[in-house]
Design a protein around this motif. Sequence first.
Motif, short mmCIF file in Angstrom:
data_model
loop_
_atom_site.label_atom_id
_atom_site.label_comp_id
_atom_site.label_asym_id
_atom_site.label_seq_id
_atom_site.Cartn_x
_atom_site.Cartn_y
_atom_site.Cartn_z
N ASP A 135 49.31 65.22 19.34
CA ASP A 135 50.21 64.09 19.57
C ASP A 135 51.61 64.59 19.95
O ASP A 135 52.24 64.06 20.87
N ALA A 136 52.09 65.61 19.25
CA ALA A 136 53.41 66.16 19.55
C ALA A 136 53.43 66.84 20.91
O ALA A 136 54.43 66.78 21.64
N VAL A 137 52.33 67.50 21.27
CA VAL A 137 52.26 68.17 22.58
C VAL A 137 52.34 67.13 23.69
O VAL A 137 53.06 67.30 24.68
N VAL A 138 51.62 66.02 23.55
CA VAL A 138 51.69 64.95 24.55
C VAL A 138 53.11 64.39 24.63
O VAL A 138 53.64 64.14 25.71
N GLY A 139 53.74 64.24 23.46
CA GLY A 139 55.10 63.70 23.44
C GLY A 139 56.09 64.59 24.17
O GLY A 139 57.05 64.10 24.79
N ARG A 140 55.86 65.89 24.13
CA ARG A 140 56.80 66.83 24.77
C ARG A 140 56.46 67.13 26.21
O ARG A 140 57.34 67.35 27.04
N ARG A 141 55.14 67.20 26.52
CA ARG A 141 54.72 67.65 27.84
C ARG A 141 54.06 66.58 28.69
O ARG A 141 53.79 66.79 29.87
N GLY A 142 53.74 65.43 28.12
CA GLY A 142 53.12 64.37 28.91
C GLY A 142 51.62 64.58 29.06
O GLY A 142 50.98 65.26 28.26
N ALA A 143 51.06 63.98 30.10
CA ALA A 143 49.62 63.98 30.30
C ALA A 143 49.05 65.39 30.42
O ALA A 143 49.69 66.29 30.97
N PHE A 144 47.84 65.56 29.90
CA PHE A 144 47.14 66.85 29.97
C PHE A 144 46.40 66.96 31.30
O PHE A 144 45.84 65.99 31.79
N PRO A 145 46.32 68.15 31.87
CA PRO A 145 45.41 68.34 33.00
C PRO A 145 43.97 68.23 32.51
O PRO A 145 43.66 68.43 31.33
N GLU A 146 43.07 67.91 33.43
CA GLU A 146 41.68 67.67 33.05
C GLU A 146 41.05 68.89 32.37
O GLU A 146 40.26 68.74 31.44
N ALA A 147 41.40 70.08 32.82
CA ALA A 147 40.82 71.28 32.20
C ALA A 147 41.20 71.39 30.73
O ALA A 147 40.37 71.77 29.89
N ALA A 148 42.44 71.03 30.39
CA ALA A 148 42.86 71.07 28.99
C ALA A 148 42.17 69.99 28.18
O ALA A 148 41.81 70.19 27.01
N ALA A 331 54.97 73.41 25.19
CA ALA A 331 55.47 72.38 24.27
C ALA A 331 56.13 73.00 23.06
O ALA A 331 57.02 72.39 22.44
N SER A 332 55.73 74.22 22.69
CA SER A 332 56.28 74.89 21.51
C SER A 332 57.58 75.63 21.81
O SER A 332 58.29 76.03 20.87
N SER A 333 57.86 75.86 23.09
CA SER A 333 59.08 76.59 23.45
C SER A 333 60.31 75.75 23.19
O SER A 333 60.31 74.54 23.43
N PRO A 334 61.39 76.37 22.70
CA PRO A 334 62.64 75.63 22.47
C PRO A 334 63.16 75.02 23.77
O PRO A 334 63.04 75.63 24.84
#
Length: 336
Positions: A135-148, A331-334
Amino acid sequence: MALIREKRFTQMNLSLHVPSRAPLFQEAAARRQCPPPSTSMATPASRSNQFRLADFERVAVLGRGNGGTVYKVRHRETCALYALKVQHSGEPAAAEADILSRMASPFVVRCHSVLPTASGDVALLLELADGGSVDAVVGRRGAFPEAAVAEVAAQALSALAYLHARRVVHLDVKPANLLASTAGEIKVADFGIAKVLPRAGDHCASYVGTAAYMSPERFDPEAHGGHYDPCAADVWSLGVTLLELLVGRYPLLPAGQKPSWAALMCAICFGEPPAPPACAASPELRAFMAACLRKDYRERASVAELLAHPFVAERDVAASRHALRRLVAEASSPSP
């Protein structure tokens, strides 16, 4: 329609104030020199009975919920990092501790120890996923590519296969309860409302959960005889979760619409079966999502069938793992 006991809507995830309590452990006032911190994933299980609450110092609050608080903590002696979930005493907390203490899957968050507290709360010492929740990754980076998305699907389905084979149903699969690591690993977490079925194939009558991710038969139990197949309900929740990763927002309501009870009822129970936009998904992904999100739970694909689906079984494993790993690392990078 029968009343559902718990409704949780804040950004589709529960986030309630937890009353303050006496400190369980001291927060480090000054950081001593430590070797580069390691996560708890490599800590030998043989140490689990040696842990005490006083051995840890608090680093940060990772999240708060209806049942307690999750802290990031550091072991004073080894500097290893863990997640400490402190749950207010009660039957649900004890049940989660019992379930997690018996799990041993790379796709389920590991419980290293159950630590007693002076207040009578239950404290679970868990492995720390360094990428946080999906959920946090989506919040920071948006939509996932299909492979992910394919990689998340494969690993989450592996977790459900492991759990269901042991008659454990999660009942609260959602982005906030899938944890990610920068190594590209996905782990199912938060078993606060999970159930152990008396026998394989048993139906369930528990309607506690996160409404936005409930299947139609859970949302409107009276229309389905008052009980449901909990394994099929987990599949629906995972389907909604994966669709959310693909589009970058909660997918069953229009962008910006408030997730009210009535709006969710209409979308989940009476709306068209959810599906990804044609321009945003391959035929394999669209077929996979359709198999997850059939309104009639008797027609929904099983976990085993989904693991064998071409979208998962025929994915390029190296490429999908790389796509997920890259996304979580970004998403984890500052922020600059």
